[in-house]
Design an enzyme around this catalytic site. Sequence first.
Site, PDB file in Angstrom:
ATOM      1  CG  HIS A  55     -46.868  -8.211  24.652  1.00  0.00           C
ATOM      2  ND1 HIS A  55     -45.698  -7.561  24.955  1.00  0.00           N
ATOM      3  CD2 HIS A  55     -46.655  -8.813  23.443  1.00  0.00           C
ATOM      4  CE1 HIS A  55     -44.811  -7.747  23.973  1.00  0.00           C
ATOM      5  NE2 HIS A  55     -45.381  -8.497  23.049  1.00  0.00           N
ATOM      6  CD  GLU A  57     -47.766  -6.900  30.181  1.00  0.00           C
ATOM      7  OE1 GLU A  57     -46.625  -6.664  30.603  1.00  0.00           O
ATOM      8  OE2 GLU A  57     -47.994  -7.589  29.162  1.00  0.00           O
ATOM      9  CB  CYS A  98     -42.187  -4.897  26.528  1.00  0.00           C
ATOM     10  SG  CYS A  98     -43.781  -4.539  25.751  1.00  0.00           S
ATOM     11  CB  ALA A 177     -38.219 -44.453  27.715  1.00  0.00           C
ATOM     12  NE  ARG A 207     -41.978 -36.752  20.714  1.00  0.00           N
ATOM     13  CZ  ARG A 207     -41.944 -37.861  19.991  1.00  0.00           C
ATOM     14  NH1 ARG A 207     -42.825 -38.034  18.999  1.00  0.00           N
ATOM     15  NH2 ARG A 207     -41.027 -38.786  20.234  1.00  0.00           N
ATOM     16  CB  THR A 219     -32.223 -42.281  17.311  1.00  0.00           C
ATOM     17  OG1 THR A 219     -31.488 -42.553  18.499  1.00  0.00           O
ATOM     18  CG2 THR A 219     -33.711 -42.314  17.618  1.00  0.00           C
ATOM     19  CG  LEU A 227     -38.393 -37.431  15.372  1.00  0.00           C
ATOM     20  CD1 LEU A 227     -37.175 -36.729  14.798  1.00  0.00           C
ATOM     21  CD2 LEU A 227     -38.111 -37.921  16.783  1.00  0.00           C
ATOM     22  NE  ARG A 230     -47.271 -41.546  16.057  1.00  0.00           N
ATOM     23  CZ  ARG A 230     -46.029 -41.443  16.497  1.00  0.00           C
ATOM     24  NH1 ARG A 230     -45.259 -40.455  16.072  1.00  0.00           N
ATOM     25  NH2 ARG A 230     -45.549 -42.311  17.359  1.00  0.00           N
ATOM     26  N   GLY A 328     -29.865 -40.934  20.435  1.00  0.00           N
ATOM     27  CA  GLY A 328     -29.597 -41.995  21.382  1.00  0.00           C
ATOM     28  C   GLY A 328     -28.622 -41.633  22.485  1.00  0.00           C
TER      29      GLY A 328
END
Length: 386
Positions: A55, A57, A98, A177, A207, A219, A227, A230, A328
């Site tokens: 973690h 810390e 934690c 968009a 992404r 879609t 998806l 790139r 969509g």
Amino acid sequence: MQSGFPVEEKYMRRAFQLASYGLGSASPNPVVGCVIVYQDSIIGEGFHHQCGQPHAEVNAINAVLRPNAVARRLMLRSGLSAEQILQDSTLYVSLEPCSHYGKTPPCASLIIRSGIPRVVVSCPDPNPKVDGRGIALLKEAGVQVREHFLEEEGRELGRRYFANVEKRRPYVILKWARTADGCIAAVQGEPCAITGPLLQALNHSYRTQEDAILVGTGTLLSDNPRLNARCFSGRQPVRISLDFHGRVLEYLRSHPSPPHASAPLHFFDGSQPSFLFVDASLESAYAPWKDLVKIVPVDTGILPEDRIPVVLDFLQAEKIGSLIVEGGTALLSSFIRQGSWDEARVFTSPLAFGSGYHAPSLENAAVVETRAFAGEWVHVYKPLPG
């Protein structure tokens, strides 16, 4: 009651900056940053890189104990050991340390053993395994603790994790968009890019920061999207789509794969983990593609408006902490109607289609950020409270 020792915002904001470096890799754990300050100088810092790894810390304390170059110079100049320096330092951390054993030992116990006398915490951890116990351990050991420091900013930074714990679902980001005349797609013809390469690269960078990306059946079939990211290096998201009416199944059956190819749709190319939610009565029909995607059956008796909660419950169980919904319009509108969203990113172009499919309408939402990119814009919305 808050402890009265002086604190400075710049150190907590540095912890926030460090925490952001874990976006896209720390999930399902929260992003956390930590800095250690001695006599107005940062001598150690760290962030949580990945689930199962140390973690924030731990990384910050180890940076002093190794020691790093800053701590080494300080040791030579002062004649103090790294341990002695820690015993007069202040630790800033973006989330409550934690207090339980998970994949790593509890950070609160490490702070106590290190002898750090002062700790500044931005946000309490709502995880039932922590939920104030980390701070309580520190106080019981005599550590001075300053709580809720820049808490609103800390919660914004850790908003994905807080949604997972408090809402028991992934943090949902709607993205689309739109043209200047409010269209999300043309009525006919090939898929048309609405925004230019700069915003496309920005979208791909987004992404890499989230765990998964979801598109609807229309879609998937009309755009055949990859998806993936790139245009930007980083982790690829899990791909998710829906086929409750068997339209994707029909397409796969009627479009045999070319030689040496896995499927006619990129979604089935095996390049990324992928989930396809289907009508349970048709589950066995997807057997030829089950090695390429995970088929998730959904009870046919579930009403259409109840399917999104089923999807989100499944993703939560799979430890997917954040989800981008990219369309969509029907799918996006379903999330909006149900209030199952936390953020919307609307990319706007100066292009005009004249006619086409209209973009979703956001109600009870406010713009919290606007950014301009060479004649194009990104507007970020959040739901209004209540």
